[in-house]
Design an enzyme around this catalytic site. Structure first.
Site, PDB file in Angstrom:
ATOM      1  N   GLY A  30     -20.411  40.188 -53.462  1.00 40.63           N
ATOM      2  CA  GLY A  30     -21.792  40.326 -53.910  1.00 40.63           C
ATOM      3  C   GLY A  30     -22.035  41.504 -54.834  1.00 40.63           C
ATOM      4  O   GLY A  30     -21.104  42.111 -55.344  1.00 40.63           O
ATOM      5  N   HIS A  72     -22.049  41.120 -61.012  1.00 44.36           N
ATOM      6  CA  HIS A  72     -22.134  41.604 -62.391  1.00 44.36           C
ATOM      7  C   HIS A  72     -21.449  40.576 -63.292  1.00 44.36           C
ATOM      8  O   HIS A  72     -20.960  39.543 -62.807  1.00 44.36           O
ATOM      9  CB  HIS A  72     -21.506  43.000 -62.512  1.00 44.36           C
ATOM     10  CG  HIS A  72     -20.127  43.103 -61.919  1.00 44.36           C
ATOM     11  ND1 HIS A  72     -19.042  42.453 -62.453  1.00 44.36           N
ATOM     12  CD2 HIS A  72     -19.673  43.748 -60.812  1.00 44.36           C
ATOM     13  CE1 HIS A  72     -17.974  42.716 -61.729  1.00 44.36           C
ATOM     14  NE2 HIS A  72     -18.332  43.485 -60.711  1.00 44.36           N
ATOM     15  N   GLY A  78     -18.646  40.456 -64.584  1.00 43.45           N
ATOM     16  CA  GLY A  78     -17.264  40.117 -64.195  1.00 43.45           C
ATOM     17  C   GLY A  78     -17.254  38.917 -63.258  1.00 43.45           C
ATOM     18  O   GLY A  78     -16.489  37.958 -63.448  1.00 43.45           O
ATOM     19  N   HIS A  79     -18.132  38.959 -62.243  1.00 42.82           N
ATOM     20  CA  HIS A  79     -18.239  37.821 -61.309  1.00 42.82           C
ATOM     21  C   HIS A  79     -18.731  36.568 -62.049  1.00 42.82           C
ATOM     22  O   HIS A  79     -18.212  35.470 -61.836  1.00 42.82           O
ATOM     23  CB  HIS A  79     -19.239  38.132 -60.194  1.00 42.82           C
ATOM     24  CG  HIS A  79     -18.887  39.319 -59.335  1.00 42.82           C
ATOM     25  ND1 HIS A  79     -19.644  40.458 -59.305  1.00 42.82           N
ATOM     26  CD2 HIS A  79     -17.867  39.525 -58.463  1.00 42.82           C
ATOM     27  CE1 HIS A  79     -19.110  41.322 -58.445  1.00 42.82           C
ATOM     28  NE2 HIS A  79     -18.035  40.783 -57.925  1.00 42.82           N
ATOM     29  N   ASP A 113      -8.551  42.926 -60.132  1.00 43.43           N
ATOM     30  CA  ASP A 113      -7.865  43.255 -58.875  1.00 43.43           C
ATOM     31  C   ASP A 113      -6.504  42.559 -58.914  1.00 43.43           C
ATOM     32  O   ASP A 113      -6.271  41.570 -58.219  1.00 43.43           O
ATOM     33  CB  ASP A 113      -8.704  42.794 -57.686  1.00 43.43           C
ATOM     34  CG  ASP A 113     -10.052  43.477 -57.669  1.00 43.43           C
ATOM     35  OD1 ASP A 113     -10.146  44.580 -57.134  1.00 43.43           O
ATOM     36  OD2 ASP A 113     -11.023  42.926 -58.243  1.00 43.43           O
ATOM     37  N   GLN A 147      -4.464  42.037 -55.755  1.00 38.64           N
ATOM     38  CA  GLN A 147      -5.124  41.041 -54.901  1.00 38.64           C
ATOM     39  C   GLN A 147      -4.797  39.630 -55.401  1.00 38.64           C
ATOM     40  O   GLN A 147      -4.496  38.729 -54.612  1.00 38.64           O
ATOM     41  CB  GLN A 147      -6.632  41.285 -54.936  1.00 38.64           C
ATOM     42  CG  GLN A 147      -7.462  40.169 -54.341  1.00 38.64           C
ATOM     43  CD  GLN A 147      -8.920  40.553 -54.251  1.00 38.64           C
ATOM     44  OE1 GLN A 147      -9.309  41.304 -53.387  1.00 38.64           O
ATOM     45  NE2 GLN A 147      -9.747  40.024 -55.135  1.00 38.64           N
ATOM     46  N   ARG A 197     -18.721  48.919 -57.668  1.00 35.76           N
ATOM     47  CA  ARG A 197     -18.638  50.335 -57.279  1.00 35.76           C
ATOM     48  C   ARG A 197     -19.069  51.280 -58.401  1.00 35.76           C
ATOM     49  O   ARG A 197     -19.291  52.462 -58.152  1.00 35.76           O
ATOM     50  CB  ARG A 197     -17.224  50.684 -56.809  1.00 35.76           C
ATOM     51  CG  ARG A 197     -16.887  50.032 -55.483  1.00 35.76           C
ATOM     52  CD  ARG A 197     -15.580  50.568 -54.902  1.00 35.76           C
ATOM     53  NE  ARG A 197     -15.433  50.205 -53.509  1.00 35.76           N
ATOM     54  CZ  ARG A 197     -14.680  49.192 -53.058  1.00 35.76           C
ATOM     55  NH1 ARG A 197     -14.016  48.439 -53.907  1.00 35.76           N
ATOM     56  NH2 ARG A 197     -14.615  48.933 -51.766  1.00 35.76           N
TER      57      ARG A 197
HETATM   58  P1  AMP Z   1     -15.498  41.709 -55.463  1.00 39.52           P
HETATM   59  O1  AMP Z   1     -16.917  41.250 -55.300  1.00 39.52           O
HETATM   60  O2  AMP Z   1     -15.368  43.085 -56.031  1.00 39.52           O
HETATM   61  O3  AMP Z   1     -14.671  41.480 -54.229  1.00 39.52           O
HETATM   62  O4  AMP Z   1     -14.866  40.771 -56.578  1.00 39.52           O
HETATM   63  C1  AMP Z   1     -14.916  39.374 -56.482  1.00 39.52           C
HETATM   64  C2  AMP Z   1     -14.066  38.774 -57.574  1.00 39.52           C
HETATM   65  O5  AMP Z   1     -14.547  39.231 -58.841  1.00 39.52           O
HETATM   66  C3  AMP Z   1     -12.586  39.205 -57.507  1.00 39.52           C
HETATM   67  O6  AMP Z   1     -11.782  38.082 -57.824  1.00 39.52           O
HETATM   68  C4  AMP Z   1     -12.493  40.284 -58.540  1.00 39.52           C
HETATM   69  O7  AMP Z   1     -11.205  40.439 -59.086  1.00 39.52           O
HETATM   70  C5  AMP Z   1     -13.467  39.767 -59.592  1.00 39.52           C
HETATM   71  N1  AMP Z   1     -13.926  40.836 -60.471  1.00 39.52           N
HETATM   72  C6  AMP Z   1     -14.480  42.018 -60.108  1.00 39.52           C
HETATM   73  N2  AMP Z   1     -14.716  42.779 -61.207  1.00 39.52           N
HETATM   74  C7  AMP Z   1     -14.312  42.055 -62.274  1.00 39.52           C
HETATM   75  C8  AMP Z   1     -14.281  42.281 -63.688  1.00 39.52           C
HETATM   76  N3  AMP Z   1     -14.725  43.422 -64.230  1.00 39.52           N
HETATM   77  N4  AMP Z   1     -13.796  41.317 -64.487  1.00 39.52           N
HETATM   78  C9  AMP Z   1     -13.326  40.159 -63.949  1.00 39.52           C
HETATM   79  N5  AMP Z   1     -13.322  39.869 -62.640  1.00 39.52           N
HETATM   80  C10 AMP Z   1     -13.802  40.810 -61.806  1.00 39.52           C
END
Ligand code: AMP
Length: 283
Positions: free
Chosen positions: A31, A34, A36-37, A150, A153, A187
């Protein structure tokens, strides 16, 4: 857009899609969405008939002194963004739902967690592998999209999909950055103004390394030394690792001949930031 709050609701939804021969693409997140998501949703949307987003701040992937309690959240805004991105269903379970009383099972990998972030976050990847396995079983997707941001991951998930015989195609999404180069992250919201400026040292280091490699530098130690000095010239930076490694195994390399993963983790105050790039010396 359907909102499903419990495991049985989600499973029922997915079973119905399968009965209708509809394919499911899945984007798991914690959640505070942004761009990226959103980019992962945009990438996944055309791949299947329906798109499922999950929002769950998974407690088992946080260490005891990490930011579980302060992890940012804005569900209303997340739901609005998900709807705009064309999500078909959002899975919004609570902790009790995913880890009921007397929950006991953990999925852990033998090798990949021994490198990079796994060194300073010993419980992290078992937490990730466990929750992703559970989410795969609950959502039953055909395709799942994860970000290269990530990178470790992503490798862990590719490996567990293979090892545990999930019939799921894992798709990787590019790293989405702010205009000035900072990799987007939930973050980043923690950063003070001065830390935000210092945070640019990560993406700038990746570019610096790219230039040195393009000029013919093959020695990772020499490049690491330059990057280290560069990052340390920014206030409040505390380097956790700068690693040149094999993109598949994540083992350190000692000579840059083929494509290499450069992965960096830096702490700015209490905020830990990561970034990475795949660099090809032939290009
Ligand atoms: P998180 O909510 O941080 O656990 O991220 C969820 C998914 O979004 C994971 O697959 C992350 O790798 C991806 N993610 C987070 N930040 C970015 C970003 N800047 N660009 C692309 N994918 C992202």
């Amino acid at each position: 857009m359907d909102i499903l709050k419990t495991k049985p609701e989600m499973q029922e939804w997915s079973k119905n899609k399968k009965k209708e021969s509809k394919t499911i693409c899945f984007v798991p997140t914690m959640g505070y969405l942004h761009q990226g998501h959103i980019s992962l949703m945009e990438k996944g949307k055309p791949l299947c008939d329906s798109l499922v987003l999950s929002i769950f701040v998974n407690p088992t992937q946080f260490g005891p002194n990490e930011d579980l309690d302060s992890y940012p959240s804005d569900i209303e805004n997340d739901l609005a963004l998900a709807k705009k991105a064309g999500v078909t269903a959002v899975f919004l379970p609570n902790k009790q739902n995913i880890y009921p009383e007397n929950y006991q099972t953990e999925i852990s990998l033998q090798y990949l967690p021994n490198f990079l972030c796994g060194k300073s976050r010993p419980v992290h990847f078992a937490g990730v592998a466990t929750v992703v396995t559970k989410l795969f079983n609950i959502v039953m997707p055909d395709v799942a999209v994860f970000g290269q941001k990530d990178y470790q991951q992503l490798q862990v998930i590719r490996q567990l999909t293979l090892d545990l015989d999930f019939n799921i195609k894992i798709v990787a999404g590019d790293i989405i950055r702010e205009k000035d180069g900072l990799a987007m992250s939930s973050r980043n919201a923690y950063l003070s103004k001065s830390q935000r400026t210092s945070a640019l040292s990560l993406s700038k280091s990746l570019r610096l390394a790219g230039k040195l490699i393009a000029r013919g530098e093959k020695n990772p130690v020499a490049i690491r030394n330059e990057i280290e000095t560069f990052i340390q010239s920014f206030p409040e930076t505390n380097i956790e690792y700068i690693s040149f490694c094999n993109p598949a195994t994540l083992e350190d390399i000692d000579n840059i001949e083929n494509q290499v993963l450069l992965a960096i983790a830096v702490k700015l105050g209490k905020t830990r930031l990561i970034d990475n790039a795949l660099i090809d010396p032939s290009q």
